[in-house]
Design a protein around this motif. Sequence first.
Motif, PDB file in Angstrom:
ATOM      1  N   LYS A  71       0.840  -1.211   0.000  1.00 37.60           N
ATOM      2  CA  LYS A  71       0.000   0.000   0.000  1.00 37.60           C
ATOM      3  C   LYS A  71       0.869   1.253   0.000  1.00 37.60           C
ATOM      4  CE  LYS A  71      -4.209  -1.499   2.310  1.00 37.60           C
ATOM      5  NZ  LYS A  71      -4.709  -1.769   3.647  1.00 37.60           N
ATOM      6  N   GLU A  72       2.113   1.129   0.522  1.00 38.65           N
ATOM      7  CA  GLU A  72       3.017   2.292   0.571  1.00 38.65           C
ATOM      8  C   GLU A  72       3.388   2.780  -0.824  1.00 38.65           C
ATOM      9  OE1 GLU A  72       6.497   1.551   2.951  1.00 38.65           O
ATOM     10  OE2 GLU A  72       5.318   0.820   4.651  1.00 38.65           O
ATOM     11  N   GLY A  73       3.246   1.882  -1.826  1.00 41.06           N
ATOM     12  CA  GLY A  73       3.560   2.276  -3.207  1.00 41.06           C
ATOM     13  C   GLY A  73       5.012   2.020  -3.556  1.00 41.06           C
ATOM     14  N   PHE A  74       5.245   1.057  -4.455  1.00 39.25           N
ATOM     15  CA  PHE A  74       6.609   0.731  -4.895  1.00 39.25           C
ATOM     16  C   PHE A  74       6.686   0.732  -6.410  1.00 39.25           C
ATOM     17  CE2 PHE A  74       6.569  -0.908  -0.595  1.00 39.25           C
ATOM     18  CZ  PHE A  74       7.830  -0.538  -0.138  1.00 39.25           C
ATOM     19  N   ASP A  75       7.855   1.107  -6.916  1.00 35.13           N
ATOM     20  CA  ASP A  75       8.088   1.043  -8.363  1.00 35.13           C
ATOM     21  C   ASP A  75       8.489  -0.361  -8.783  1.00 35.13           C
ATOM     22  OD1 ASP A  75       7.772   3.897  -8.845  1.00 35.13           O
ATOM     23  OD2 ASP A  75       9.560   4.075  -7.590  1.00 35.13           O
ATOM     24  N   ALA A  76       9.011  -1.138  -7.827  1.00 34.27           N
ATOM     25  CA  ALA A  76       9.451  -2.496  -8.169  1.00 34.27           C
ATOM     26  C   ALA A  76       9.559  -3.348  -6.912  1.00 34.27           C
ATOM     27  CB  ALA A  76      10.814  -2.439  -8.863  1.00 34.27           C
ATOM     28  N   LEU A  77       9.406  -4.657  -7.124  1.00 35.69           N
ATOM     29  CA  LEU A  77       9.643  -5.630  -6.049  1.00 35.69           C
ATOM     30  C   LEU A  77      10.600  -6.677  -6.605  1.00 35.69           C
ATOM     31  CD1 LEU A  77       7.040  -7.334  -3.730  1.00 35.69           C
ATOM     32  CD2 LEU A  77       8.801  -8.685  -4.858  1.00 35.69           C
ATOM     33  N   ILE A  78      11.619  -7.016  -5.831  1.00 34.79           N
ATOM     34  CA  ILE A  78      12.512  -8.099  -6.253  1.00 34.79           C
ATOM     35  C   ILE A  78      12.539  -9.146  -5.150  1.00 34.79           C
ATOM     36  CG2 ILE A  78      14.570  -6.713  -5.597  1.00 34.79           C
ATOM     37  CD1 ILE A  78      16.057  -8.336  -7.858  1.00 34.79           C
ATOM     38  N   ASN A  79      12.228 -10.378  -5.531  1.00 33.53           N
ATOM     39  CA  ASN A  79      12.037 -11.436  -4.535  1.00 33.53           C
ATOM     40  C   ASN A  79      13.231 -12.384  -4.444  1.00 33.53           C
ATOM     41  OD1 ASN A  79      10.924 -13.217  -2.667  1.00 33.53           O
ATOM     42  ND2 ASN A  79       9.933 -14.441  -4.262  1.00 33.53           N
ATOM     43  N   PHE A  80      13.995 -12.231  -3.343  1.00 34.32           N
ATOM     44  CA  PHE A  80      15.088 -13.165  -3.030  1.00 34.32           C
ATOM     45  C   PHE A  80      14.652 -14.178  -1.974  1.00 34.32           C
ATOM     46  CE2 PHE A  80      17.242  -9.205  -4.232  1.00 34.32           C
ATOM     47  CZ  PHE A  80      18.255  -9.641  -5.073  1.00 34.32           C
ATOM     48  N   VAL A 116       1.891  -3.091  -8.985  1.00 35.30           N
ATOM     49  CA  VAL A 116       3.339  -2.817  -8.948  1.00 35.30           C
ATOM     50  C   VAL A 116       3.871  -2.947 -10.378  1.00 35.30           C
ATOM     51  CG1 VAL A 116       5.569  -3.572  -8.013  1.00 35.30           C
ATOM     52  CG2 VAL A 116       3.517  -3.674  -6.574  1.00 35.30           C
ATOM     53  N   PRO A 117       4.555  -1.914 -10.890  1.00 29.89           N
ATOM     54  CA  PRO A 117       4.915  -1.922 -12.309  1.00 29.89           C
ATOM     55  C   PRO A 117       6.064  -2.867 -12.689  1.00 29.89           C
ATOM     56  CG  PRO A 117       5.467   0.194 -11.290  1.00 29.89           C
ATOM     57  CD  PRO A 117       4.806  -0.631 -10.234  1.00 29.89           C
ATOM     58  N   ARG A 118       6.735  -3.451 -11.703  1.00 28.51           N
ATOM     59  CA  ARG A 118       7.818  -4.388 -12.053  1.00 28.51           C
ATOM     60  C   ARG A 118       8.038  -5.373 -10.920  1.00 28.51           C
ATOM     61  NH1 ARG A 118      11.948  -3.820 -16.312  1.00 28.51           N
ATOM     62  NH2 ARG A 118      10.081  -4.760 -17.145  1.00 28.51           N
ATOM     63  N   MET A 119       8.063  -6.679 -11.247  1.00 31.19           N
ATOM     64  CA  MET A 119       8.373  -7.679 -10.231  1.00 31.19           C
ATOM     65  C   MET A 119       9.436  -8.601 -10.809  1.00 31.19           C
ATOM     66  SD  MET A 119       7.835 -11.066  -9.244  1.00 31.19           S
ATOM     67  CE  MET A 119       7.758 -11.993  -7.738  1.00 31.19           C
ATOM     68  N   VAL A 120      10.537  -8.787 -10.080  1.00 35.80           N
ATOM     69  CA  VAL A 120      11.591  -9.691 -10.534  1.00 35.80           C
ATOM     70  C   VAL A 120      11.672 -10.871  -9.571  1.00 35.80           C
ATOM     71  CG1 VAL A 120      14.074  -9.972 -10.954  1.00 35.80           C
ATOM     72  CG2 VAL A 120      12.926  -7.862 -11.664  1.00 35.80           C
ATOM     73  N   GLN A 121      11.553 -12.055 -10.111  1.00 32.23           N
ATOM     74  CA  GLN A 121      11.658 -13.292  -9.327  1.00 32.23           C
ATOM     75  C   GLN A 121      13.055 -13.868  -9.526  1.00 32.23           C
ATOM     76  OE1 GLN A 121       9.953 -14.800  -7.134  1.00 32.23           O
ATOM     77  NE2 GLN A 121      10.477 -16.969  -7.214  1.00 32.23           N
ATOM     78  N   VAL A 122      13.815 -13.947  -8.422  1.00 31.12           N
ATOM     79  CA  VAL A 122      15.196 -14.439  -8.513  1.00 31.12           C
ATOM     80  C   VAL A 122      15.166 -15.963  -8.426  1.00 31.12           C
ATOM     81  CG1 VAL A 122      17.487 -14.349  -7.488  1.00 31.12           C
ATOM     82  CG2 VAL A 122      16.035 -12.304  -7.469  1.00 31.12           C
ATOM     83  N   SER A 123      15.420 -16.596  -9.563  1.00 28.63           N
ATOM     84  CA  SER A 123      15.353 -18.057  -9.603  1.00 28.63           C
ATOM     85  C   SER A 123      16.741 -18.644  -9.892  1.00 28.63           C
ATOM     86  CB  SER A 123      14.308 -18.496 -10.635  1.00 28.63           C
ATOM     87  OG  SER A 123      14.101 -19.883 -10.568  1.00 28.63           O
ATOM     88  N   THR A 124      16.753 -19.896 -10.266  1.00 31.19           N
ATOM     89  CA  THR A 124      18.009 -20.636 -10.297  1.00 31.19           C
ATOM     90  C   THR A 124      18.112 -21.529 -11.529  1.00 31.19           C
ATOM     91  OG1 THR A 124      19.157 -22.454  -9.182  1.00 31.19           O
ATOM     92  CG2 THR A 124      16.837 -22.273  -8.742  1.00 31.19           C
ATOM     93  N   ASP A 125      19.338 -21.825 -11.932  1.00 33.06           N
ATOM     94  CA  ASP A 125      19.547 -22.772 -13.036  1.00 33.06           C
ATOM     95  C   ASP A 125      19.125 -24.193 -12.652  1.00 33.06           C
ATOM     96  OD1 ASP A 125      21.623 -23.415 -11.282  1.00 33.06           O
ATOM     97  OD2 ASP A 125      23.241 -23.128 -12.730  1.00 33.06           O
ATOM     98  N   GLU A 126      18.938 -24.436 -11.345  1.00 32.44           N
ATOM     99  CA  GLU A 126      18.614 -25.802 -10.914  1.00 32.44           C
ATOM    100  C   GLU A 126      17.233 -26.243 -11.383  1.00 32.44           C
ATOM    101  OE1 GLU A 126      19.953 -26.823  -6.970  1.00 32.44           O
ATOM    102  OE2 GLU A 126      21.420 -25.217  -7.001  1.00 32.44           O
ATOM    103  N   VAL A 127      16.398 -25.268 -11.820  1.00 30.62           N
ATOM    104  CA  VAL A 127      15.065 -25.647 -12.325  1.00 30.62           C
ATOM    105  C   VAL A 127      15.175 -26.474 -13.611  1.00 30.62           C
ATOM    106  CG1 VAL A 127      13.892 -23.659 -11.295  1.00 30.62           C
ATOM    107  CG2 VAL A 127      14.724 -23.503 -13.648  1.00 30.62           C
ATOM    108  N   TYR A 128      16.294 -26.334 -14.330  1.00 35.37           N
ATOM    109  CA  TYR A 128      16.447 -27.056 -15.604  1.00 35.37           C
ATOM    110  C   TYR A 128      16.877 -28.517 -15.408  1.00 35.37           C
ATOM    111  CZ  TYR A 128      16.681 -22.357 -17.761  1.00 35.37           C
ATOM    112  OH  TYR A 128      16.422 -21.081 -18.185  1.00 35.37           O
ATOM    113  N   GLY A 129      17.309 -28.859 -14.186  1.00 34.87           N
ATOM    114  CA  GLY A 129      17.785 -30.219 -13.958  1.00 34.87           C
ATOM    115  C   GLY A 129      19.259 -30.355 -14.249  1.00 34.87           C
ATOM    116  N   SER A 130      19.677 -31.571 -14.574  1.00 34.83           N
ATOM    117  CA  SER A 130      21.103 -31.877 -14.655  1.00 34.83           C
ATOM    118  C   SER A 130      21.539 -32.138 -16.097  1.00 34.83           C
ATOM    119  CB  SER A 130      21.359 -33.126 -13.805  1.00 34.83           C
ATOM    120  OG  SER A 130      22.715 -33.456 -13.817  1.00 34.83           O
TER     121      SER A 130
END
Length: 340
Positions: A71-80, A116-130
């Motif tokens: 509610k405070e108002g953000f231009d972006a959220l980045i999720n670690f 929110v005009p921008r959301m970045v989800q920090v993910s990993t190469d491990e989603v692709y498997g081996s």
Amino acid sequence: MRILVTGGAGFIGSNFIRHLLATESACHIVNLDKLTYAGNLENLTDVERDPRYRFVKGSICNVQLVDELLKEGFDALINFAAESHVDRSIQDARAFVETNVLGTQIILEACRRHQVPRMVQVSTDEVYGSLGSFGRFTEESSLRPNSPYAASKAAADLLVAAYFRTYGLPVIVTRSSNNYGPYQFPEKVIPLFITNALADEPLPLYGDGLHVRDWLHVQDHCAALALILKNGVSGEIYNIGGHCERANIDVARLILSTLGKPVTLITRVKDRLGHDRRYALDTSKLEQALGWQPRRAFETGLKETVGWYGGHVTWWTRIKAGQYREYYRQTYGDLSCVSP
Ligand code: NAD
Ligand code: TYD
């Protein structure tokens, strides 16, 4: 720019906050972190008095809290924010599903409600498997996660994609390779090996030690994330890799030779269940679209990192003497060798 960073008291998040404050004079950052065993406000003591920074203790799974904050108002959220250690996910996957999957959905929903005009989800190469000995994953590769950790991150990535397609939420997914550098919790292999070597304790090497990871210095990762936050295209996925593939046994040897310690400290232990053999990323999309390149060679970055842990003994001895000790005992027992 007002940015909500979730999970900013951990390894990559704290480096990211420091990077942003140093490079963007006009930014205002709120850091929402639950302070699990991996969250540590000591990672941010040098910036805690900066008027552009504020810490809020709480979970991304707390719907009301996340809603109030947005509610405070953000231009972006980045999720670690995440449970991030594969071995812990093998021991008990529940918290991984709660935070990594449900927590991400709660963030997405709040971003939608508050536009929110921008959301970045920090993910990993491990989603692709081996991988086997050859090839690299591109952003188009299939998701074939193997560990409960990787499966929870892949589930979150799919939710992010669903929110883009269904609601047009302006989201981006980044998938990075293994990070190393200052403030990494010593359960991860590089800080574990460095701190054990500094204390003349065995380095527990899983299986044959020939598993390969692509190492990315955390500051190179943070530079890529800042660029993507600003100039990335909504709905896209960006791989972020270090072009530094190394077998675990070579990493162990390099740490020991940097510290002048004997290779006899390397102790082979039972292999991790379902241990992924190799990760490697094709990062040409990010390089061509945004002009990003990793800047640190692994040998230089590792030497600096060894120096950092040598200069921050109080930081890691406090962690190793705390609740982590019980996890270490349960995971490694008396570090008895398996036959080579
Ligand atoms: P970390 O374990 O060091 O830090 C995670 C942070 O999230 C901690 O501060 C913790 O307190 C916080 N957190 C956990 N659950 C939370 C919750 N429910 N609500 C709010 N905060 C919570 O992890 P890291 O290595 O810094 O990784 C950060 C992100 O990057 C993760 O999403 C991870 O999957 C991803 N990633 C990490 C690597 C790596 O090599 N470390 C590589 C690729 C991607
Ligand atoms: P880790 O740092 O846990 O990262 P990830 O599993 O997410 O890649 O492990 C990196 C590599 O090091 C992986 O191949 C497992 C190996 N490893 C060991 O050999 N010994 C250890 O004690 C740990 C924690 C990891």
